[in-house]
Every structure is written in C-alpha cells, then in structure tokens.
Motif scaffolding. Structure first.
Motif, PDB file in Angstrom:
ATOM      1  N   UNK A   1      -1.084  30.842 -75.711  1.00  0.00           N
ATOM      2  CA  UNK A   1      -1.090  30.344 -77.092  1.00  0.00           C
ATOM      3  C   UNK A   1      -2.034  31.152 -77.977  1.00  0.00           C
TER       4      UNK A   1
ATOM      5  N   UNK B   1      -7.340  27.852 -89.102  1.00  0.00           N
ATOM      6  CA  UNK B   1      -7.502  27.891 -87.656  1.00  0.00           C
ATOM      7  C   UNK B   1      -7.870  26.519 -87.098  1.00  0.00           C
ATOM      8  N   UNK B   2      -8.742  25.807 -87.783  1.00  0.00           N
ATOM      9  CA  UNK B   2      -9.294  24.572 -87.230  1.00  0.00           C
ATOM     10  C   UNK B   2      -8.374  23.366 -87.403  1.00  0.00           C
TER      11      UNK B   2
ATOM     12  N   UNK C   1      -8.092  23.503 -83.579  1.00  0.00           N
ATOM     13  CA  UNK C   1      -8.912  24.698 -83.435  1.00  0.00           C
ATOM     14  C   UNK C   1      -9.455  24.918 -82.046  1.00  0.00           C
ATOM     15  N   UNK C   2      -8.969  24.143 -81.079  1.00  0.00           N
ATOM     16  CA  UNK C   2      -9.487  24.254 -79.715  1.00  0.00           C
ATOM     17  C   UNK C   2      -8.363  24.080 -78.702  1.00  0.00           C
TER      18      UNK C   2
ATOM     19  N   UNK D   1      -9.450  34.151 -88.035  1.00  0.00           N
ATOM     20  CA  UNK D   1     -10.358  35.075 -87.361  1.00  0.00           C
ATOM     21  C   UNK D   1     -11.296  34.351 -86.395  1.00  0.00           C
TER      22      UNK D   1
ATOM     23  N   UNK E   1     -16.179  35.785 -88.922  1.00  0.00           N
ATOM     24  CA  UNK E   1     -16.702  35.000 -90.043  1.00  0.00           C
ATOM     25  C   UNK E   1     -18.195  35.274 -90.236  1.00  0.00           C
TER      26      UNK E   1
ATOM     27  N   UNK F   1     -10.676  31.155 -81.520  1.00  0.00           N
ATOM     28  CA  UNK F   1     -10.006  29.865 -81.411  1.00  0.00           C
ATOM     29  C   UNK F   1     -10.787  28.943 -80.473  1.00  0.00           C
ATOM     30  N   UNK F   2     -12.084  28.851 -80.715  1.00  0.00           N
ATOM     31  CA  UNK F   2     -12.949  28.043 -79.857  1.00  0.00           C
ATOM     32  C   UNK F   2     -13.740  27.008 -80.661  1.00  0.00           C
ATOM     33  N   UNK F   3     -13.389  26.852 -81.945  1.00  0.00           N
ATOM     34  CA  UNK F   3     -13.963  25.783 -82.757  1.00  0.00           C
ATOM     35  C   UNK F   3     -15.479  25.827 -82.870  1.00  0.00           C
TER      36      UNK F   3
ATOM     37  N   UNK G   1     -17.779  25.093 -80.827  1.00  0.00           N
ATOM     38  CA  UNK G   1     -18.531  25.647 -79.706  1.00  0.00           C
ATOM     39  C   UNK G   1     -18.632  27.165 -79.813  1.00  0.00           C
TER      40      UNK G   1
ATOM     41  N   UNK H   1     -18.672  28.814 -82.673  1.00  0.00           N
ATOM     42  CA  UNK H   1     -19.647  29.085 -83.738  1.00  0.00           C
ATOM     43  C   UNK H   1     -21.066  28.918 -83.212  1.00  0.00           C
TER      44      UNK H   1
ATOM     45  N   UNK I   1      -9.701  31.622 -76.729  1.00  0.00           N
ATOM     46  CA  UNK I   1      -9.589  30.186 -76.468  1.00  0.00           C
ATOM     47  C   UNK I   1     -10.642  29.631 -75.529  1.00  0.00           C
TER      48      UNK I   1
END
Lengths: 407, 407
Positions: free
Chosen positions: A322, A338-339, A354-355, B58, B63, B87-89, B91, B93, B123
């Motif tokens: 994905x 994204x989120x 986003x996860x 991104x 960012x 794509x890890x939200x 966490x 960041x 991810x």
C-alpha cells in the motif's frame, strides 16, 4: 499468442441486429492467412455516434470519423486489421478516401456515410489496391456471425470480444450488441482499442452521441493497460431503428433511462474485456476512489494508481504494497491529505488515518491478492467525489510482448 | 544486486570540503551488517538550500526540511537508510523531532539547523531507539570519506554515486562535491532520490536557493526511471563559506555565473548517475525535443516520451519504433502537428513531415540502438521551445526487481 488467463470461457451468444449485415474478407494487409477486413452494411436510416482518441497525432481514419460522426447517419463500416495507416501523410488520407468512395459507389450513398477504422503497424500507408480487392471480396461474401467479425477486427488480441445487453423502450425490447478489439492501448506491431456497438433501437443521433459520450466517460475512459494512448482509438455506435420503438428524441422520452443504462453497461463489459486481454496481464484490477474533492479528481487519482508501474508490478508480485498506492496518490497532483487516507485491499482495511492498521489480518489480503480479480479501495476523506477505474498488472509478459520483438 | 551495466568504472576522487565532516554508523534499521546512518557535521555559518518532492503525501522528513530550508542555515545532516519513515503519522514525526533534538543538543545548535532524510521501507515508523543509538555511534566515529558516505545513504543502488566540479569566483577556486542515491523514483523495499551537495563557497542562502531551484528544473526534474514520484525525494545544498571568496550575495556579483554553471553541471552529473542505476536499465536514453511552442511544452513532451512504457520497451528491444514516439507525443496533450514532426534516432532522421523517411539507412540506426547511450531527437516544427530529458529502458530486470519481491 496464448489466450489470456483472464479471458472469459467462451464467446457469448449474440443475437442478430435487424438492419446490420456483417461480412469479412482477406485483404492480406500482412502476409497471413486470415480475414483482416470487416465490412458492415447498415440499412438506410441508421444513426451513428462516436468517440475517438484524445491524441493530437491521430490517424487519418480518426480524422475521417471525426468529420463523419456529426453528420449523424451511416450506411457502412469498414475495419482494416494489420495496418493502422497512422503517420502516413497524404498517402494515408488517400487510402481512406478511396475506401469511402468505393463503398459509397457500391451502396449508392455518400462517402461520409462510410465509417472507417484501421489498426496495426504504424507508418506504412494502407495499400489501396489491397483495400479495394478486399472490399470486392467482402461485397461478394456471405454474411457472417458476430464472432467472425470480432475475430477479424482483432490484431494482438488473444481472444474475440463481444457482449450483449437489452432494454425495454415502452413495450418494445431493443437489443444492443458490441464487439471490440484491443490488448494494449497501442502496441508493437499492432493493437489499439476499436469498439463497435450496434442496436436496433430508433434514437436520434444527437441523443445517441450524448449517451455514448457519457458512457465513454465512465467506461472506456476508465481503463488503462499501459498509460499509452493510441493514435487510432475509436468507439462507434450505430442505431438502425428497426426495433419499432417510439423513436427516442429527448432525454425525457420513456425508455431513455433504460436505454442509457443498457448502453453504459455494454460499454463497461466491452471495456473490461479489453483490460482482461491486457498485454501480459495475470490480474484484473478494480480501483475505487472515494472521498475526493470531486469526481474528476477521484478519476485522476484512480488513473495515477492504475498507471503506476510500481503499483502494477507489486500486484503482479501479489504484494500488498500500500506504500506504492500512497506514492501514486501523492504524485497525482490532486488534493489529498496523507493523514486522512484509508486504503483497502479486497475487503481488508490495511491503512487508515495516515498509518498502517496495526495488526490487520494479512491472511485475507494475501488470499485476495493471489486471485485473478483484485480490488483496491481508497478513501481520501476529503469530500464526496468518487470514481472507479480498471487496469491489469505489469508482468514479464508485457516486456516480452513489447521488447522481445522487432518492428 | 549486480552492478548496473551503465555504472561508471569507479567512484571518482573527490576533494574534501572545508567545514564538512562526514561520519557513518550502524543504526541497524534493517537486519543487516552495514552502515545505514550518515551524519554530516557542518561548521557554523553554513548556508543551506533545498528542493523536495512535489508529492502531496510526503514523509515527515520532507515536511521537516521544507520548514527548515527557508531559515537558510544548517549545522548538520542526518540520513537514515533502510526505513523511509513515510506514511507513519505522528510516530514518524516524533522520530524526526527526536533526531533533531539529539543532534542540536550535541552541537549546541537549533533543532531547525539539523536537516534530516530517511529512505527505505514505507509505513513503518523509524525506531527512535535505533536512531538515537546510531547517532551516538556516529558522534564517536572517525570521519570517513565521500565514498563511505555515498555508500551509506544508498539502498537498492547498485553503486555509490558521487561527482565533483569547481568554479573560480574572482581569484578564488571553490569546490562543489555531490553524493546521491536512487535507482527507481521509489522502490519496493527502499529507494528514492536523495542528493546532497557541499561547497566551500560563500554564498547567500537565498541566492543558493535560486540557483539550486533553477538547476533542479534543468536536471533532476528532467530525469525519470518509471514515472513514479517518491514521497521522500530531496536535494539539499550546503555552502560552508570556507573558501574565502568574496561572498556571493547578488546575481550580478563576479563569479556568480561560473558558480551557477558549475552547480548546474554537478546536478546534471548526479542526475545522470541516478538514471544509469535505473532499476533493470541497460540503456541510458537522452531525449531532445525542439521546435515546441515553449520550453515547458517541450519538457512535457519529452517526459511523455521518456515515461512511455512502449517507447521504453522498444528501446530495450533495440527497436527503432518511431511510431511509439509519435504516439507518446500525441498523448502529451501539448501542441503538435503530425505532419510537421521529425524524429531522429542517433544522427539518423527516420521520419519527417508526417512520413517515414523513405529508404533511410537502417544500418547506423541499428548500430546506435545496440549501444548503451541512446539519443532520440524530436523536432515539432512549431516554435523555439526546447528541452532535454533523460531516462532508461524498461526491461525484464525492472519487473524482476519490483514484482518478484514481497514487502
């Protein structure tokens, strides 16, 4: 060429359409022993509508059809297979004019009543002598069935493609039959998408055009094999008016909705048949996008996913990647956050908000990806826009067909 | 992974840049026995400029850089390989913030003086404990050379990539060194384009940004491997100001043109190194478009050709299939007139004025296509717009790398 693993089991039984006579002949556009010229005679009073490639470098056949379609009437269709006659300058245009003139002379109609398509190799003018001899043979040939015509318009297709729907207009049942060819959007030696729809319904050509354009937007314009746009893509719809229904002349007429729905359904079936013959395809992929800011935005995001080589190779590898879907959404240039994104493979949500969905059950996803019919769902979480597009996976077969080849 | 057949014979000798200290360490972002964390210390007073992916989805690193770059100053760069942290939200960041805080604490600088990139699997949040332990190890490590750093930022790359140019600013010679990684625009497990340029020139950050943006437009934005845009692509330029040149603060300053030209040349070299490592690539392809209505139009037509799977597979097959080039021009949606088009393979005109060049000599074309460096020339015959783009062919190797793989 081996029959696509995604092909239907057999060519469907298609009813005759009153006012339509099919004939095929050998023009020998290539050095082969098969029919390659399809000649369809249409009774006087047949309405025509059509859509053609968006390419700015179209074939002379496409230019001819673009001029003829708005006139609204048709008496014949000629389809040449083996030579696309594209990028052939004035000699290509001369061939199209010669074919139209010969058929017009035969039927006693206007040249503009003759619709023409060609598909096959690019850059070689269609030989007029072969076209004329082929037409002579076709004029004298016995009428043939749909499967013969569907086979004759084919080039790199691995199976003949046809479909049928019907609709009630008031108390009158009308039939719609379609045949189509195509396996890549365009291809090495040959291949492009050419589709022909025939109905016995009586319908005003302007209305038929309106319905076909709308159906095209939701069907043929929603499929992609390799993102490449043919110089020859054409879909034509012919309505002979022989069913005896009260002619449809306005969107408010009884039966209009039923006919429009049937036409759209037929276009969708035909479009799917093309994807299922995608060069090297082993998976039929449906991508549904919702929650976009508009339907158009959803459509562009869907095509960005469907055209991504990385998404398509992941599907070939039965990989629930994905991350590549996110990448394809990100590169579409359409509003996306994204989120807020959610992504689904089959019925299983794999990413949301986003996860990655923590600890989602990978077994049903793996089982789904092992199948031949793959569904990817994307929810952008932004609005009400939605679209569905269809594609196939990208495999060694595609490379073999398109690279391991010399023109 | 086998070294790309298009790779240079060896990693070039690159001079040190005053004010830049390179260190690498093992953070073990994956279960592997190699360095995967690059830590670059920059002397106080270093200016920074940068360009990042156009992706609307991104990574948090991108960012972070987008926020930090406009501040204009940098003290450190951290590059993590093996995990893209995309794509890890929240966490993801948090990991970026933790890295910046740790380096800022170590150096006694602002967190925003720390530029950060990550590349690899999507991810999965970057593990903060591994990043912090990796940084500790890097702080204590002995400085390393350019090749070690270029190797450490790599993922699916089949060779380390670096280049060097110099320029005279007045009487002062300044050096520019770049390292880069990337082999697909984004890839299965890992891979994206990350480039870092270091110079000892003294230059105002706003001017450096202006030059880098312009260079990017003509170099990194002109390459494509598979049309897929990474969520992490980043190019940063650091100028330590240690060369002792009279600082460049305006486009009119002496040496500005020389520096700009050198920077653009370096970017072009680095961009070409990425294409030469394109996944599965066996040909390096330069596509020159002229005669378009504008430079932008030429650029879009060039990319349409460079991204066409059918053009790229034809080149893999060493097939002079100019019909596919016409197709790709036609689908670009830019002004083009079929009957004015000319197409060249190598030095040989194969099509002109809407027609194949009759009886053109196929021998030099075949010989050209058998080589590793392919040139396609297109003249649209409409105006003065021109652009050059670079890509590679599309082979079974690409499918093998991207499909015969499980994430």
């Amino acid at each position: 060429m081996q029959r696509s693993p995604l092909a239907p089991a057999y060519f469907p039984a298609l009813p005759p359409i009153a006012g339509v006579k099919l004939r095929v002949a050998q023009a020998r556009y290539k050095d082969w022993d098969r029919c390659d010229l399809t000649y369809v005679e249409l009774d006087a009073g047949t309405a025509v509508a059509g859509v053609t490639t968006q390419s700015l470098c179209p074939s002379p056949e496409v230019e001819w059809c673009r001029d003829a379609i708005p006139l609204g009437s048709a008496r014949a269709l000629v389809v040449n297979a083996g030579n696309a006659n594209a990028f052939t300058g004035h000699r290509g245009r001369a061939a199209v004019e010669a074919i139209a003139a010969k058929v017009a002379n035969h039927l006693g109609c206007l040249p503009s009543d003759v619709l023409i398509s060609s598909t096959g190799v690019i850059g070689v003018p269609l030989p007029i002598d072969k076209a004329e001899a082929g037409l002579e043979a076709a004029f004298d040939a016995a009428p043939c069935d749909w499967e013969a015509a569907a086979t004759t318009i084919g080039t790199t297709d691995t199976y003949a493609k046809g479909a049928h729907v019907s609709a009630m207009i008031g108390d009158t049942r009308v039939e719609l039959v379609g045949i189509i060819k195509g396996s890549g959007m365009i291809a090495p030696d040959m291949a492009t998408m050419l589709g022909y729809i025939f109905t016995d319904a009586a319908i005003d050509p302007a209305l038929l055009q309106q319905m076909l354009s709308a159906a095209n937007k939701r069907t043929f314009s929603c499929i992609t094999v390799d993102s490449d746009t043919s110089t020859s893509d054409t879909v034509l719809a012919f309505a002979t008016g022989k069913a005896g229904n009260a002619p449809i002349t306005s969107m408010d007429d009884a039966g209009t909705d039923a006919f429009h729905a049937a036409l759209t359904d037929l276009c969708r079936q035909l479009a799917h048949l093309v994807v299922r013959d995608g060069e090297g395809a082993t998976k039929f992929v449906e991508i549904s996008v919702e929650g976009a800011v508009s339907d158009e935005s959803a459509h562009r995001i869907g095509l960005s996913i469907a055209n991504s080589p990385l998404v398509k190779t992941a599907l070939a590898g039965e990989d629930a990647n994905w991350g590549r879907v996110v990448m394809a959404i990100g590169k579409a240039g359409e509003p996306a956050d994204r989120d807020l994104l959610s992504i689904r493979f089959g019925a299983t949500q794999v990413a949301t908000g986003g996860l990655a969905v923590e600890g989602y059950d990978e077994a049903p996803v793996a089982a789904h990806l092992k199948g031949q019919d793959i569904q990817i769902g994307v929810d952008l979480g932004l609005g009400e826009g939605r679209a569905t597009v269809w594609t196939c996976d990208l495999t060694h077969g595609y490379i073999a067909i398109n690279a391991d080849y010399r023109s």
